[in-house]
Design a protein around this motif. Structure first.
Motif, PDB file in Angstrom:
ATOM      1  N   LYS A  64       0.810  -1.223   0.000  1.00  0.00           N
ATOM      2  CA  LYS A  64       0.000   0.000   0.000  1.00  0.00           C
ATOM      3  C   LYS A  64       0.843   1.272   0.000  1.00  0.00           C
ATOM      4  O   LYS A  64       0.429   2.299  -0.546  1.00  0.00           O
ATOM      5  CB  LYS A  64      -0.915   0.018   1.229  1.00  0.00           C
ATOM      6  N   THR A  65       2.021   1.219   0.598  1.00  0.00           N
ATOM      7  CA  THR A  65       2.811   2.442   0.778  1.00  0.00           C
ATOM      8  C   THR A  65       3.759   2.731  -0.374  1.00  0.00           C
ATOM      9  O   THR A  65       4.111   3.892  -0.618  1.00  0.00           O
ATOM     10  CB  THR A  65       3.629   2.375   2.080  1.00  0.00           C
ATOM     11  N   VAL A  66       4.208   1.703  -1.080  1.00  0.00           N
ATOM     12  CA  VAL A  66       5.104   1.914  -2.224  1.00  0.00           C
ATOM     13  C   VAL A  66       4.297   2.479  -3.390  1.00  0.00           C
ATOM     14  O   VAL A  66       3.187   2.009  -3.673  1.00  0.00           O
ATOM     15  CB  VAL A  66       5.794   0.595  -2.633  1.00  0.00           C
ATOM     16  N   ASP A  67       4.852   3.479  -4.068  1.00  0.00           N
ATOM     17  CA  ASP A  67       4.171   4.084  -5.218  1.00  0.00           C
ATOM     18  C   ASP A  67       4.480   3.246  -6.462  1.00  0.00           C
ATOM     19  O   ASP A  67       5.328   3.604  -7.286  1.00  0.00           O
ATOM     20  CB  ASP A  67       4.624   5.534  -5.401  1.00  0.00           C
ATOM     21  N   TRP A  68       3.788   2.125  -6.591  1.00  0.00           N
ATOM     22  CA  TRP A  68       4.089   1.153  -7.644  1.00  0.00           C
ATOM     23  C   TRP A  68       3.903   1.718  -9.048  1.00  0.00           C
ATOM     24  O   TRP A  68       4.555   1.282  -9.997  1.00  0.00           O
ATOM     25  CB  TRP A  68       3.196  -0.075  -7.477  1.00  0.00           C
ATOM     26  N   THR A  69       3.030   2.686  -9.206  1.00  0.00           N
ATOM     27  CA  THR A  69       2.763   3.229 -10.551  1.00  0.00           C
ATOM     28  C   THR A  69       3.959   3.994 -11.103  1.00  0.00           C
ATOM     29  O   THR A  69       4.018   4.280 -12.295  1.00  0.00           O
ATOM     30  CB  THR A  69       1.543   4.164 -10.549  1.00  0.00           C
ATOM     31  N   LYS A  70       4.918   4.315 -10.236  1.00  0.00           N
ATOM     32  CA  LYS A  70       6.117   5.035 -10.674  1.00  0.00           C
ATOM     33  C   LYS A  70       7.280   4.090 -10.974  1.00  0.00           C
ATOM     34  O   LYS A  70       8.364   4.532 -11.345  1.00  0.00           O
ATOM     35  CB  LYS A  70       6.543   6.051  -9.605  1.00  0.00           C
ATOM     36  N   TRP A  71       7.043   2.783 -10.810  1.00  0.00           N
ATOM     37  CA  TRP A  71       8.099   1.806 -11.073  1.00  0.00           C
ATOM     38  C   TRP A  71       8.220   1.527 -12.567  1.00  0.00           C
ATOM     39  O   TRP A  71       7.214   1.381 -13.273  1.00  0.00           O
ATOM     40  CB  TRP A  71       7.787   0.489 -10.363  1.00  0.00           C
ATOM     41  N   TYR A  72       9.455   1.409 -13.029  1.00  0.00           N
ATOM     42  CA  TYR A  72       9.780   0.906 -14.366  1.00  0.00           C
ATOM     43  C   TYR A  72      10.695  -0.293 -14.176  1.00  0.00           C
ATOM     44  O   TYR A  72      11.764  -0.168 -13.574  1.00  0.00           O
ATOM     45  CB  TYR A  72      10.465   1.978 -15.213  1.00  0.00           C
ATOM     46  N   VAL A  73      10.250  -1.446 -14.672  1.00  0.00           N
ATOM     47  CA  VAL A  73      10.936  -2.706 -14.384  1.00  0.00           C
ATOM     48  C   VAL A  73      11.553  -3.283 -15.657  1.00  0.00           C
ATOM     49  O   VAL A  73      10.872  -3.453 -16.673  1.00  0.00           O
ATOM     50  CB  VAL A  73       9.951  -3.734 -13.778  1.00  0.00           C
ATOM     51  N   LEU A  74      12.842  -3.587 -15.571  1.00  0.00           N
ATOM     52  CA  LEU A  74      13.543  -4.267 -16.654  1.00  0.00           C
ATOM     53  C   LEU A  74      14.286  -5.465 -16.082  1.00  0.00           C
ATOM     54  O   LEU A  74      14.259  -5.710 -14.874  1.00  0.00           O
ATOM     55  CB  LEU A  74      14.498  -3.315 -17.375  1.00  0.00           C
ATOM     56  N   TRP A  75      14.950  -6.200 -16.970  1.00  0.00           N
ATOM     57  CA  TRP A  75      15.661  -7.404 -16.555  1.00  0.00           C
ATOM     58  C   TRP A  75      17.145  -7.277 -16.879  1.00  0.00           C
ATOM     59  O   TRP A  75      17.517  -7.001 -18.016  1.00  0.00           O
ATOM     60  CB  TRP A  75      15.051  -8.642 -17.230  1.00  0.00           C
ATOM     61  N   ALA A  76      17.972  -7.477 -15.862  1.00  0.00           N
ATOM     62  CA  ALA A  76      19.419  -7.426 -16.059  1.00  0.00           C
ATOM     63  C   ALA A  76      19.927  -8.653 -16.802  1.00  0.00           C
ATOM     64  O   ALA A  76      21.032  -8.647 -17.347  1.00  0.00           O
ATOM     65  CB  ALA A  76      20.130  -7.312 -14.706  1.00  0.00           C
TER      66      ALA A  76
END
Length: 262
Positions: A64-76
């Protein structure tokens, strides 16, 4: 401490639960500070046991507290298999973590599994360049590489990180951001991977090592082992953020041979 200069901070835990708890808090804090500073949080994941240790982020308070909509996820790193294949790092992360939080689907960038591994690597680098152009990804002031807020890596028992294996020619690449290999020492053989310049340009790098089979590699990656030591034999030793922070998350077994732990 006997850790080699610049080898990062060591966090050693008695249990997996303690490790997962601290890792979740670490990631959440980085997310918060990055979003406040830049408006985004850019994170690159790897495979292995690392993803399974992110489950605490799916629970309160972080869900609930993390602003997930601001995450950009890639794969190393990624295996050149279809997205629904059991070997896919994307599938592993999606099933056990990403689908359980509110990260936007169009903020997750997996490789194109319909292309050859060479073409997939080229396209993935283009994708990252577009994120740099859009200023979602920052740029390192040292080498013009993308500067991820966090890259999470899992070290293998041979000391490899991402899909960068001991003595592999990919370790020598300086200009490429992404490369592909066709001779992984572990199946499947075809993989894409971040190069060392990209890994070492990140603001924060976490290397996870758990289990007694990692103890020798941890020792060689962290401790003072002499100037004549061939670092390419343990790629994790080549992880040295040029303008960032390196943190090791380990259990007692993995850290058991590290003199820095004595």
């Amino acid at each position: 401490m006997a850790a080699a200069k610049g080898r990062g901070d060591m966090r050693i835990f008695d249990t997996y639960d303690e490790l997962a708890t601290d890792l979740a808090e670490y990631v959440a804090q980085l997310s918060e500070s990055s979003v406040k500073e830049r408006g985004y949080f850019t994170i690159a994941l790897s495979g292995g046991s690392l993803i399974s240790l992110l489950w605490k982020l799916c629970e309160a308070p972080y869900n609930k507290t993390v602003d997930w909509t601001k995450w950009y996820v890639l794969w190393a790193e990624e295996r050149a298999v279809s997205k629904n294949h059991s070997d896919s790092n994307y599938k592993l992360a999606k099933d056990s973590f990403l689908s359980k939080v509110s990260i936007l689907n169009n903020h997750m960038y997996s490789i194109n599994d319909s292309k050859t591994v060479e073409d997939a690597a080229m396209q993935y680098e283009f994708t990252i360049r577009q994120l740099v152009k859009a200023r979602v990804l920052s740029v390192s002031g040292v080498n013009d590489c993308p500067k991820f807020d966090l890259i999470l890596l899992c070290m293998g028992s041979d000391g490899h990180i991402a899909a960068l294996y001991p003595h592999h020619p990919a370790l020598e690449l300086k200009e490429d951001w992404i490369t592909h290999i066709t001779d992984s020492s572990e199946p499947p053989p075809e993989r894409i991977t971040f190069t060392l310049p990209v890994i070492n340009s990140a603001s924060n790098v976490v290397v996870l090592a758990t289990g007694e089979d990692k103890a020798r590699a941890v020792h060689l990656a962290i401790d003072n082992v002499g100037q004549d030591f061939d670092a390419s034999s343990v790629p994790a030793r080549l992880v040295e953020p040029v303008d960032g922070k390196l943190v090791w998350f380990m259990d007692m077994a993995a850290a058991s041979q590290a003199t820095a732990n004595e």
